[in-house]
Design an enzyme around this catalytic site. Structure first.
Site, PDB file in Angstrom:
ATOM      1  N   ASP A  60       0.776  -0.624   0.307  1.00 23.49           N
ATOM      2  CA  ASP A  60       0.135   0.087  -0.002  1.00 23.49           C
ATOM      3  C   ASP A  60       0.786   1.230   0.157  1.00 23.49           C
ATOM      4  OD1 ASP A  60       0.901   0.104   2.482  1.00 23.49           O
ATOM      5  OD2 ASP A  60      -1.116   0.361   3.480  1.00 23.49           O
ATOM      6  N   TYR A  62       2.694   4.609   0.732  1.00 24.66           N
ATOM      7  CA  TYR A  62       3.625   5.307   1.919  1.00 24.66           C
ATOM      8  C   TYR A  62       2.658   5.879   2.562  1.00 24.66           C
ATOM      9  CZ  TYR A  62       8.260   3.961  -0.408  1.00 24.66           C
ATOM     10  OH  TYR A  62       8.995   2.928  -0.766  1.00 24.66           O
TER      11      TYR A  62
END
Length: 219
Positions: A60, A62
């Protein structure tokens, strides 16, 4: 996004999973959450399916402010290198002799990779500030799984680089008889040197490059 991805994206956003994602994002924004990145579908904008020669799959985006730009492992221009991205550049230096990026400015934006046919795809496309994995399981995975399947069914064989357990869980979506599928640990400092397949020394970049040239890709 690129028009070639539009039918796939439209089908997703009209599906139950797509409607759930939209409702969830609206709810979290109304509750005051800060959500990254500003352009979750940037990977599908920059890399059309017919240009994809490599897929690098992440988890996913940052979750730090100003970092995520919608491409897996990439950060916005001028932002300092996160540890995972620094390790990716270290392995490219070891494997290909390619130095850390210094032009046009030092940093970790991988937009040039995306323009050149590397689909930098996260399995989940949004995240909340300071809350890694906070949007996992809300529906984005239905879209990114569909993207992986579409690339696997494409006209030309491509290289899939699956780093870490999350990425490797998508291996069943890929026709390994047609495509090159390389697996290794995630490049994060916690796992980059651990077994079973340490990221450091995996040689994925040179192996993928040699295989792509054998398939007629101009990379």
């Amino acid at each position: 996004m690129h028009p070639a991805w539009q039918p796939l994206a439209d089908a997703f956003f009209e599906s139950l999973d797509g409607l759930n994602v939209q409702a969830f994002l609206a709810q979290r924004l109304n509750q005051g959450a800060t959500i990254f990145p500003p352009h979750p579908l940037k990977a599908l904008d920059m890399t059309p399916p017919q240009a994809v020669h490599t897929v690098i799959l992440g988890q996913d985006p940052y979750h730090g402010r100003g970092q995520a730009e919608g491409l897996a492992f990439s950060v916005a221009p001028g932002v300092g290198l996160p540890p995972s991205l620094r390790n990716i550049f270290k392995e490219r230096l070891r494997d290909l002799g390619e130095p850390f990026p210094t032009s046009p400015v030092p940093g970790g934006s991988l937009m040039a990779w995306a323009h050149n046919g590397v689909l930098l795809l996260n399995t989940c496309l949004t995240v909340e500030e300071g809350r890694p994995n906070s949007h996992s399981g809300q529906g984005w995975e239905a879209l990114t799984d569909a993207v992986i399947r579409a690339v696997s069914k494409g006209a030309r064989p491509v290289a899939f680089l699956l780093w870490g357990a999350n990425a490797q869980s998508k291996k069943s979506l890929i026709d390994a008889g047609r495509h090159l599928v390389l697996t290794a640990n995630h490049p994060s400092p916690l796992s980059a040197m651990r077994p079973p397949i340490p990221f450091f020394g995996c040689g994925h970049f040179s192996r993928a490059l040699a295989w792509q040239k054998s398939q007629g890709w101009d990379v």
